[in-house]
Scaffold this active site. Structure first.
Site, PDB file in Angstrom:
ATOM      1  N   ASN A   9       0.874  -1.180   0.000  1.00 13.37           N
ATOM      2  CA  ASN A   9       0.000   0.000   0.000  1.00 13.37           C
ATOM      3  C   ASN A   9       0.908   1.225   0.000  1.00 13.37           C
ATOM      4  O   ASN A   9       1.506   1.551   1.014  1.00 13.37           O
ATOM      5  CB  ASN A   9      -0.889  -0.040   1.252  1.00 13.37           C
ATOM      6  CG  ASN A   9      -1.705   1.229   1.408  1.00 13.37           C
ATOM      7  OD1 ASN A   9      -1.773   2.057   0.498  1.00 13.37           O
ATOM      8  ND2 ASN A   9      -2.323   1.390   2.573  1.00 13.37           N
ATOM      9  N   LYS A  11       0.135   4.281  -0.220  1.00  9.76           N
ATOM     10  CA  LYS A  11      -0.455   5.482   0.383  1.00  9.76           C
ATOM     11  C   LYS A  11      -0.192   6.684  -0.531  1.00  9.76           C
ATOM     12  O   LYS A  11      -0.211   6.537  -1.749  1.00  9.76           O
ATOM     13  CB  LYS A  11       0.083   5.676   1.810  1.00  9.76           C
ATOM     14  CG  LYS A  11      -0.080   4.383   2.638  1.00  9.76           C
ATOM     15  CD  LYS A  11       0.186   4.537   4.101  1.00  9.76           C
ATOM     16  CE  LYS A  11      -0.056   3.213   4.814  1.00  9.76           C
ATOM     17  NZ  LYS A  11       0.110   3.285   6.251  1.00  9.76           N
ATOM     18  N   HIS A  94      -9.471   1.220   5.097  1.00  8.36           N
ATOM     19  CA  HIS A  94      -8.172   1.453   5.744  1.00  8.36           C
ATOM     20  C   HIS A  94      -8.369   2.420   6.913  1.00  8.36           C
ATOM     21  O   HIS A  94      -9.151   3.367   6.828  1.00  8.36           O
ATOM     22  CB  HIS A  94      -7.159   2.017   4.741  1.00  8.36           C
ATOM     23  CG  HIS A  94      -5.762   1.960   5.284  1.00  8.36           C
ATOM     24  ND1 HIS A  94      -5.298   2.873   6.195  1.00  8.36           N
ATOM     25  CD2 HIS A  94      -4.757   1.075   5.076  1.00  8.36           C
ATOM     26  CE1 HIS A  94      -4.051   2.552   6.528  1.00  8.36           C
ATOM     27  NE2 HIS A  94      -3.702   1.462   5.860  1.00  8.36           N
ATOM     28  N   GLU A  96      -6.680   4.789   7.945  1.00  3.62           N
ATOM     29  CA  GLU A  96      -6.431   6.200   7.615  1.00  3.62           C
ATOM     30  C   GLU A  96      -7.659   6.799   6.923  1.00  3.62           C
ATOM     31  O   GLU A  96      -7.986   7.965   7.141  1.00  3.62           O
ATOM     32  CB  GLU A  96      -5.158   6.318   6.761  1.00  3.62           C
ATOM     33  CG  GLU A  96      -3.913   6.079   7.622  1.00  3.62           C
ATOM     34  CD  GLU A  96      -2.718   5.483   6.904  1.00  3.62           C
ATOM     35  OE1 GLU A  96      -2.682   5.507   5.657  1.00  3.62           O
ATOM     36  OE2 GLU A  96      -1.809   4.990   7.600  1.00  3.62           O
ATOM     37  N   GLU A 166      -5.195  -4.827  10.642  1.00  3.00           N
ATOM     38  CA  GLU A 166      -4.143  -3.838  10.886  1.00  3.00           C
ATOM     39  C   GLU A 166      -4.443  -3.088  12.174  1.00  3.00           C
ATOM     40  O   GLU A 166      -5.233  -2.122  12.157  1.00  3.00           O
ATOM     41  CB  GLU A 166      -4.078  -2.823   9.747  1.00  3.00           C
ATOM     42  CG  GLU A 166      -3.773  -3.413   8.389  1.00  3.00           C
ATOM     43  CD  GLU A 166      -3.236  -2.350   7.428  1.00  3.00           C
ATOM     44  OE1 GLU A 166      -2.170  -2.581   6.872  1.00  3.00           O
ATOM     45  OE2 GLU A 166      -3.884  -1.301   7.260  1.00  3.00           O
ATOM     46  N   GLY A 172       2.790   2.342  10.839  1.00  7.15           N
ATOM     47  CA  GLY A 172       3.749   3.428  10.651  1.00  7.15           C
ATOM     48  C   GLY A 172       4.432   3.869  11.935  1.00  7.15           C
ATOM     49  O   GLY A 172       5.074   4.903  11.983  1.00  7.15           O
ATOM     50  N   SER A 213       3.648  -2.065  10.403  1.00  4.41           N
ATOM     51  CA  SER A 213       5.098  -2.144  10.605  1.00  4.41           C
ATOM     52  C   SER A 213       5.687  -3.501  10.233  1.00  4.41           C
ATOM     53  O   SER A 213       6.582  -4.005  10.917  1.00  4.41           O
ATOM     54  CB  SER A 213       5.466  -1.757  12.048  1.00  4.41           C
ATOM     55  OG  SER A 213       5.090  -0.410  12.307  1.00  4.41           O
TER      56      SER A 213
HETATM   57  P1  13P Z   1       3.264   0.382   7.654  1.00  5.72           P
HETATM   58  O1  13P Z   1       3.739  -0.919   7.071  1.00  5.72           O
HETATM   59  O2  13P Z   1       4.028   1.570   7.147  1.00  5.72           O
HETATM   60  O3  13P Z   1       3.147   0.316   9.148  1.00  5.72           O
HETATM   61  O4  13P Z   1       1.762   0.610   7.104  1.00  5.72           O
HETATM   62  C1  13P Z   1       0.832  -0.416   7.239  1.00  5.72           C
HETATM   63  C2  13P Z   1      -0.387  -0.072   6.480  1.00  5.72           C
HETATM   64  O5  13P Z   1      -1.133   0.810   6.837  1.00  5.72           O
HETATM   65  C3  13P Z   1      -0.654  -0.811   5.239  1.00  5.72           C
HETATM   66  O6  13P Z   1      -1.930  -0.572   4.774  1.00  5.72           O
END
Ligand code: 13P
Length: 256
Positions: A9, A11, A94, A96, A166, A172, A213
């Site tokens: 992903n 982002k 997601h 976010e 997640e 992150g 992560s």
């Molecule tokens: P990270 O791997 O940067 O923690 O992000 C995970 C994520 O949100 C994947 O959709």
């Protein structure tokens, strides 16, 4: 046996040119790992160019969001119809998007149904906050997200659904759930909710990813867990060598 699925992903990263250059470098490196489903999720802007660049490869493209309507007065939105032919997967729900774009369980459900109706495959993300985790609410909250997202989806369509667990506090942050913790929630909450809704055959065949992560140094641990069928990866998916290593480790751990 469930085919492992590793999705990057991206982002809000990479211009169109950077996205195309990235997948041109990545594709040959991933070519041998045919037992793993390999997916990249660029921004909407880069989806068409990335899809064209990957046309002759087995690497699949995902979008990062979608609207549930085919068309209409929805400024800024992109419909399943527009993504058809370009992507196979779409990430929905997601954390976010839930946090910054007010994505609701009801919206996730509408999007999942719209995608399936168009022959596209949702990757439905679920996960609890740190406060919910610490209050012992993970099981009820994540189970509720799973049930709400799948409301009205047929057992047959479940063959085209992927779930990504997640935990928000692990995204992150460099903090990750232990592989045992992740497996317990994936088996005891996510897969168990699917079992309640659809029975054993569907529950045992749906693929469930872990995300948060995931890095080359913890990937083998996650992939050695029986209920974790892959990863949804943010930061580490932005580097060709790291993403390649994640796919290699998944192939090795799952023996594919
Ligand atoms: P990270 O791997 O940067 O923690 O992000 C995970 C994520 O949100 C994947 O959709």
């Amino acid at each position: 046996m469930r085919t492992p699925i590793i999705a990057g992903n991206w982002k809000m990263h990479k211009t169109i040119d950077e996205s195309v250059a990235f997948v041109k470098e990545l594709a040959p490196k991933l070519a041998t790992y045919t037992g793993v489903e390999r997916v990249v999720a660029p921004t909407f802007l880069s989806v068409a160019a990335v899809a064209a660049a990957l046309k002759e490869t087995a690497i699949k493209v995902s979008a990062q969001n979608v609207h549930w309507e085919d068309s209409g007065a929805f400024t800024s939105q992109v419909s399943p119809m527009m993504l058809k032919g370009l992507v196979e997967y779409v990430i929905i729900g997601h954390s976010e998007c839930r946090a910054y774009l007010d994505e609701t369980n009801e919206g996730v459900n509408k999007k999942a149904k719209a995608l399936l109706a168009h022959g596209l495959k949702p990757i439905i993300a679920v996960g609890e906050s740190l406060a919910q985790n610490e209050a012992g609410e993970t099981h009820s909250f994540v189970g509720g997200q799973v049930r709400a997202a799948l409301n009205g989806i047929s057992a047959e369509d479940m063959g085209n659904v992927v779930i990504a667990y997640e935990p928000i506090w692990a995204i992150g942050t460099g903090k990750s759930a232990s592989s045992q913790q992740a497996n317990d929630i994936i088996a005891g909450t996510v897969r168990a909710s699917i079992r309640d809704l659809y029975g054993d055959a569907v529950a045992d065949s749906v693929r469930i990813q872990y995300g948060g992560s995931v890095k080359p140094n913890n990937m083998a641990d996650y992939m050695s867990q029986p209920d974790i069928d892959g990863a949804l990866v943010g930061g580490a998916a932005l580097k060709v060598d790291d993403f390649t290593e994640l796919v290699r480790l998944a192939a090795e751990a799952k023996g594919v």
